[in-house]
Design a protein around this motif. Structure first.
Motif, PDB file in Angstrom:
ATOM      1  N   ILE A  94       0.824  -1.191  -0.054  1.00 35.52           N
ATOM      2  CA  ILE A  94       0.020   0.106  -0.091  1.00 35.52           C
ATOM      3  C   ILE A  94       0.912   1.290  -0.041  1.00 35.52           C
ATOM      4  O   ILE A  94       1.577   1.469   0.964  1.00 35.52           O
ATOM      5  CB  ILE A  94      -0.821   0.049   1.260  1.00 35.52           C
ATOM      6  N   PRO A  95       0.729   2.101  -1.064  1.00 41.37           N
ATOM      7  CA  PRO A  95       1.471   3.650  -0.877  1.00 41.37           C
ATOM      8  C   PRO A  95       1.126   4.196   0.281  1.00 41.37           C
ATOM      9  O   PRO A  95      -0.031   4.264   0.802  1.00 41.37           O
ATOM     10  CB  PRO A  95       1.105   4.119  -2.229  1.00 41.37           C
ATOM     11  N   PHE A  96       2.054   5.159   0.570  1.00 43.85           N
ATOM     12  CA  PHE A  96       1.878   5.981   1.661  1.00 43.85           C
ATOM     13  C   PHE A  96       1.031   7.244   1.185  1.00 43.85           C
ATOM     14  O   PHE A  96       0.991   7.492  -0.059  1.00 43.85           O
ATOM     15  CB  PHE A  96       3.006   6.593   2.376  1.00 43.85           C
ATOM     16  N   PRO A  97       0.265   7.911   2.236  1.00 48.03           N
ATOM     17  CA  PRO A  97      -0.801   8.861   2.117  1.00 48.03           C
ATOM     18  C   PRO A  97      -0.301  10.105   1.053  1.00 48.03           C
ATOM     19  O   PRO A  97      -1.056  10.667   0.154  1.00 48.03           O
ATOM     20  CB  PRO A  97      -1.586   9.337   3.228  1.00 48.03           C
ATOM     21  N   GLU A  98       0.853  10.336   1.295  1.00 51.00           N
ATOM     22  CA  GLU A  98       1.373  11.857   0.883  1.00 51.00           C
ATOM     23  C   GLU A  98       1.401  11.579  -0.813  1.00 51.00           C
ATOM     24  O   GLU A  98       1.699  12.658  -1.251  1.00 51.00           O
ATOM     25  CB  GLU A  98       2.860  12.179   1.378  1.00 51.00           C
ATOM     26  N   MET A  99       1.465  10.386  -1.423  1.00 43.62           N
ATOM     27  CA  MET A  99       1.332  10.393  -2.811  1.00 43.62           C
ATOM     28  C   MET A  99       0.110  10.724  -3.273  1.00 43.62           C
ATOM     29  O   MET A  99       0.018  11.367  -4.486  1.00 43.62           O
ATOM     30  CB  MET A  99       1.412   8.860  -3.282  1.00 43.62           C
ATOM     31  N   LYS A 100      -0.965  11.438  -2.725  1.00 43.19           N
ATOM     32  CA  LYS A 100      -1.917  12.256  -3.250  1.00 43.19           C
ATOM     33  C   LYS A 100      -1.394  13.647  -3.578  1.00 43.19           C
ATOM     34  O   LYS A 100      -2.288  14.438  -4.532  1.00 43.19           O
ATOM     35  CB  LYS A 100      -2.987  12.509  -1.880  1.00 43.19           C
ATOM     36  N   LEU A 148      -4.364   6.492   1.503  1.00 42.47           N
ATOM     37  CA  LEU A 148      -4.932   6.679   2.731  1.00 42.47           C
ATOM     38  C   LEU A 148      -4.994   7.821   3.331  1.00 42.47           C
ATOM     39  O   LEU A 148      -4.548   8.905   2.697  1.00 42.47           O
ATOM     40  CB  LEU A 148      -3.507   5.825   3.647  1.00 42.47           C
ATOM     41  N   ASP A 149      -6.036   7.998   4.160  1.00 43.24           N
ATOM     42  CA  ASP A 149      -6.401   9.485   4.776  1.00 43.24           C
ATOM     43  C   ASP A 149      -5.191   9.666   5.881  1.00 43.24           C
ATOM     44  O   ASP A 149      -5.004  10.914   6.099  1.00 43.24           O
ATOM     45  CB  ASP A 149      -7.707   9.568   5.355  1.00 43.24           C
ATOM     46  N   GLU A 150      -4.865   8.906   6.801  1.00 41.38           N
ATOM     47  CA  GLU A 150      -4.073   9.082   7.964  1.00 41.38           C
ATOM     48  C   GLU A 150      -2.804   9.010   7.709  1.00 41.38           C
ATOM     49  O   GLU A 150      -2.199   8.122   6.927  1.00 41.38           O
ATOM     50  CB  GLU A 150      -4.473   8.048   9.183  1.00 41.38           C
ATOM     51  N   ASP A 151      -1.738   9.957   8.175  1.00 44.01           N
ATOM     52  CA  ASP A 151      -0.557   9.818   7.927  1.00 44.01           C
ATOM     53  C   ASP A 151       0.329   8.822   8.916  1.00 44.01           C
ATOM     54  O   ASP A 151       0.107   8.726  10.085  1.00 44.01           O
ATOM     55  CB  ASP A 151      -0.048  11.234   8.235  1.00 44.01           C
ATOM     56  N   CYS A 152       0.889   7.619   8.330  1.00 46.97           N
ATOM     57  CA  CYS A 152       1.588   6.771   9.061  1.00 46.97           C
ATOM     58  C   CYS A 152       2.919   7.304   9.513  1.00 46.97           C
ATOM     59  O   CYS A 152       3.311   6.336  10.024  1.00 46.97           O
ATOM     60  CB  CYS A 152       1.432   5.453   8.136  1.00 46.97           C
ATOM     61  N   GLY A 153       3.336   8.117   8.963  1.00 54.97           N
ATOM     62  CA  GLY A 153       4.859   8.700   9.530  1.00 54.97           C
ATOM     63  C   GLY A 153       5.850   8.213   8.705  1.00 54.97           C
ATOM     64  O   GLY A 153       6.936   8.353   9.024  1.00 54.97           O
ATOM     65  N   GLN A 154       5.548   7.393   7.606  1.00 58.31           N
ATOM     66  CA  GLN A 154       6.435   6.982   6.727  1.00 58.31           C
ATOM     67  C   GLN A 154       7.479   7.565   6.017  1.00 58.31           C
ATOM     68  O   GLN A 154       8.605   7.519   6.144  1.00 58.31           O
ATOM     69  CB  GLN A 154       5.935   5.635   6.009  1.00 58.31           C
ATOM     70  N   LEU A 155       6.775   8.633   5.239  1.00 58.98           N
ATOM     71  CA  LEU A 155       7.521   9.649   4.702  1.00 58.98           C
ATOM     72  C   LEU A 155       8.750  10.539   5.637  1.00 58.98           C
ATOM     73  O   LEU A 155       9.745  10.595   5.054  1.00 58.98           O
ATOM     74  CB  LEU A 155       6.487  10.684   3.866  1.00 58.98           C
ATOM     75  N   SER A 156       8.124  10.758   6.629  1.00 54.14           N
ATOM     76  CA  SER A 156       9.009  11.678   7.448  1.00 54.14           C
ATOM     77  C   SER A 156      10.360  10.853   7.899  1.00 54.14           C
ATOM     78  O   SER A 156      11.313  11.259   8.015  1.00 54.14           O
ATOM     79  CB  SER A 156       8.537  12.042   8.678  1.00 54.14           C
ATOM     80  N   VAL A 157       9.820   9.565   8.181  1.00 48.00           N
ATOM     81  CA  VAL A 157      11.316   8.534   8.562  1.00 48.00           C
ATOM     82  C   VAL A 157      11.950   8.517   7.308  1.00 48.00           C
ATOM     83  O   VAL A 157      13.312   8.571   7.734  1.00 48.00           O
ATOM     84  CB  VAL A 157      10.635   7.352   9.177  1.00 48.00           C
ATOM     85  N   MET A 173      16.092   9.186   7.364  1.00 49.98           N
ATOM     86  CA  MET A 173      17.264   8.198   7.063  1.00 49.98           C
ATOM     87  C   MET A 173      17.765   8.532   5.746  1.00 49.98           C
ATOM     88  O   MET A 173      19.084   8.410   5.836  1.00 49.98           O
ATOM     89  CB  MET A 173      16.406   7.002   7.028  1.00 49.98           C
ATOM     90  N   GLY A 174      17.183   9.012   4.704  1.00 53.41           N
ATOM     91  CA  GLY A 174      17.921   9.429   3.791  1.00 53.41           C
ATOM     92  C   GLY A 174      18.377   8.437   2.600  1.00 53.41           C
ATOM     93  O   GLY A 174      19.615   8.622   1.894  1.00 53.41           O
ATOM     94  N   THR A 178       7.789  12.361  -7.838  1.00 54.00           N
ATOM     95  CA  THR A 178       8.685  12.647  -6.688  1.00 54.00           C
ATOM     96  C   THR A 178       7.749  13.429  -5.483  1.00 54.00           C
ATOM     97  O   THR A 178       6.852  14.283  -5.943  1.00 54.00           O
ATOM     98  CB  THR A 178       9.872  13.499  -6.939  1.00 54.00           C
ATOM     99  N   VAL A 179       7.446  12.904  -4.215  1.00 55.79           N
ATOM    100  CA  VAL A 179       6.830  13.540  -3.243  1.00 55.79           C
ATOM    101  C   VAL A 179       7.570  14.330  -2.312  1.00 55.79           C
ATOM    102  O   VAL A 179       8.328  13.298  -1.490  1.00 55.79           O
ATOM    103  CB  VAL A 179       5.905  12.574  -2.627  1.00 55.79           C
ATOM    104  N   GLN A 180       7.742  15.350  -2.006  1.00 59.35           N
ATOM    105  CA  GLN A 180       8.568  16.091  -0.978  1.00 59.35           C
ATOM    106  C   GLN A 180       9.985  15.679  -1.016  1.00 59.35           C
ATOM    107  O   GLN A 180      10.729  15.137   0.120  1.00 59.35           O
ATOM    108  CB  GLN A 180       7.949  15.880   0.299  1.00 59.35           C
ATOM    109  N   GLY A 181      10.434  15.254  -2.156  1.00 56.49           N
ATOM    110  CA  GLY A 181      11.983  15.048  -2.406  1.00 56.49           C
ATOM    111  C   GLY A 181      12.183  13.444  -2.461  1.00 56.49           C
ATOM    112  O   GLY A 181      13.130  13.022  -2.627  1.00 56.49           O
ATOM    113  N   GLN A 182      11.134  12.808  -2.086  1.00 58.81           N
ATOM    114  CA  GLN A 182      11.220  11.030  -2.150  1.00 58.81           C
ATOM    115  C   GLN A 182      10.499  10.747  -3.522  1.00 58.81           C
ATOM    116  O   GLN A 182       9.580  10.960  -3.594  1.00 58.81           O
ATOM    117  CB  GLN A 182      10.463  10.507  -0.956  1.00 58.81           C
TER     118      GLN A 182
END
Length: 381
Positions: free
Chosen positions: A208-214, A252-261, A265-266, A284-288
């Motif tokens: 499942i993709p993380f929600p920020e892909m919206k 997903l509607d809720e932020d699971c915290g994956q993108l910030s992690v 780590m980078g 590319t989403v917020q640099g990812q």
């Protein structure tokens, strides 16, 4: 299981990784999907196949052979069906000696067999890699190190992340959970320390993709090119942020915290997901960097321009500069009468209805011909 072997670059410095997502089939398999996968294996000759969830249609393991009735089945009955369903996608790789690994999706374990029991079936295959035996981490959250062609040094890495959760109330899905993210941070730091303080570049695979892909989408109007259907309207990919095909907007509607992690780590060059069968794009989403892989299933929903897989080609001299390509059904077979006919008969969830209609039509034609012959004979008399 391949516990004592390594995934390493070929002597020519190349490595091919084939992602197969949402195979999503059952004990009576759609043969056209297996045919497509086998032909891709034989043409591309991947060094590793990564299954990214919904590997089987696990919530239908108890279905009746005909109709929609759900009878009460025994554990042994369901296990046999799960084992048979998996054999259709795993036996061809075992036969060819192609290593493979996997993570689960939201369909796989929705039956009497949980993730760990299903994992035992995967581990019976000699070409299987992976899994995590820690009790506090999902079994399908782990990493596969990629070695140089000599097999001496880790030069790249693959993360497999569990994202198979479904909300208890059945209203939706969950992303990568905190325990998996904590494990990833720890493993990333370990690899960095082993690599002289430099992060080991990686690809991360999940269902499942993380929600920020919206953020890759823009609202659009009906009839607009590239429109994807969402719960609250129509959207299309923003060409400044993503390139490819998207027919679905369901994140997903809720932020699971994956993108910030990941940003912390980078070390991940791209997060590669499945789940949305009719999407095949990169952005590319917020640099990812992110890549959405199409679904391979011929039993579940899909479209001619998206059913297929994604192939990654890495070069040992610079693995982060990998190449990727989506391989769709008509890329394999071309668009001709034979391939279009096979696709029409097999390429969606309506196969039974099509064959029933075809059978009724054939019987009607035969009956009509027979009646015409009888009338003709009677007239002669």
């Amino acid at each position: 299981m391949l516990a004592d072997r390594k995934i390493k670059f070929r002597n020519n410095g190349k490595l091919k990784i084939l992602q197969v997502s949402d195979a999503q089939d059952m004990h009576i398999v759609r043969p056209e999907m297996v045919r497509m996968l086998n032909d891709i294996y034989d043409t591309e000759k991947p060094d590793l196949v990564v299954f990214t969830g919904d590997n089987i249609l696990g919530n239908h393991m108890e279905d009746a052979a005909v109709g929609s009735w759900h009878p009460k089945r025994s554990y042994e009955f369901v296990e046999h069906r799960v084992r048979t369903s998996l054999s259709h996608i795993l036996d061809p790789l075992e036969l060819r000696g192609i290593p493979f690994t996997m993570t689960y999706g939201n369909h796989d374990d929705r039956n009497l067999l949980g993730q760990r029991k299903q994992a035992e079936i995967w581990m019976e295959y000699s070409q299987f890699f992976g899994l995590n035996e820690q009790d506090d981490v999902p079994i399908d959250t782990f990493n596969v190190p990629i070695y140089d062609h000599t097999g001496e040094k880790i030069v790249y890495n693959l993360y497999l992340m569990d994202s198979a959760g479904q909300r208890e109330d059945g209203t939706g899905y969950e992303g990568v959970q905190p325990e998996s993210l904590a494990w990833y941070k720890k493993k990333s730091a370990e690899l960095k320390a082993q690599n002289g303080g430099e992060p080991v570049r990686s690809l991360m695979f999940q269902h499942i993709p993380f929600p920020e892909m919206k953020e890759l989408y823009l609202p659009c109007a009906a009839g607009e090119a590239g429109a994807a259907v969402g719960r609250d309207g129509l959207y299309r990919l923003d060409p400044d942020k993503a390139q490819g095909i998207s027919h679905e907007f369901e994140y997903l509607d809720e932020d699971c915290g994956q993108l910030s992690v990941l940003q912390e780590m980078g070390d991940v060059d791209a997060v590669v997901s499945g789940h949305l069968h009719t999407n095949a794009f990169a952005g590319t989403v917020q640099g990812q960097r992110v890549i959405a892989c199409p679904g391979a299933s011929f039993r579940s929903y899909g479209l001619p321009d998206t059913r297929g897989d994604c192939l990654f080609t890495l070069d040992e001299s610079d693995p982060s500069a990998f190449e990727y390509k989506f391989i769709h059904y008509f890329d394999v077979y071309g668009k001709n009468i034979a391939s279009k006919t096979r696709y029409f008969l097999n390429g969606d969830e309506c196969e039974q209805k099509k064959y029933t209609a075809f059978g009724i039509g054939l019987l009607t034609a035969v009956a009509g011909t027979a009646a015409a012959v009888c009338v003709k004979k009677l007239r002669k008399k």
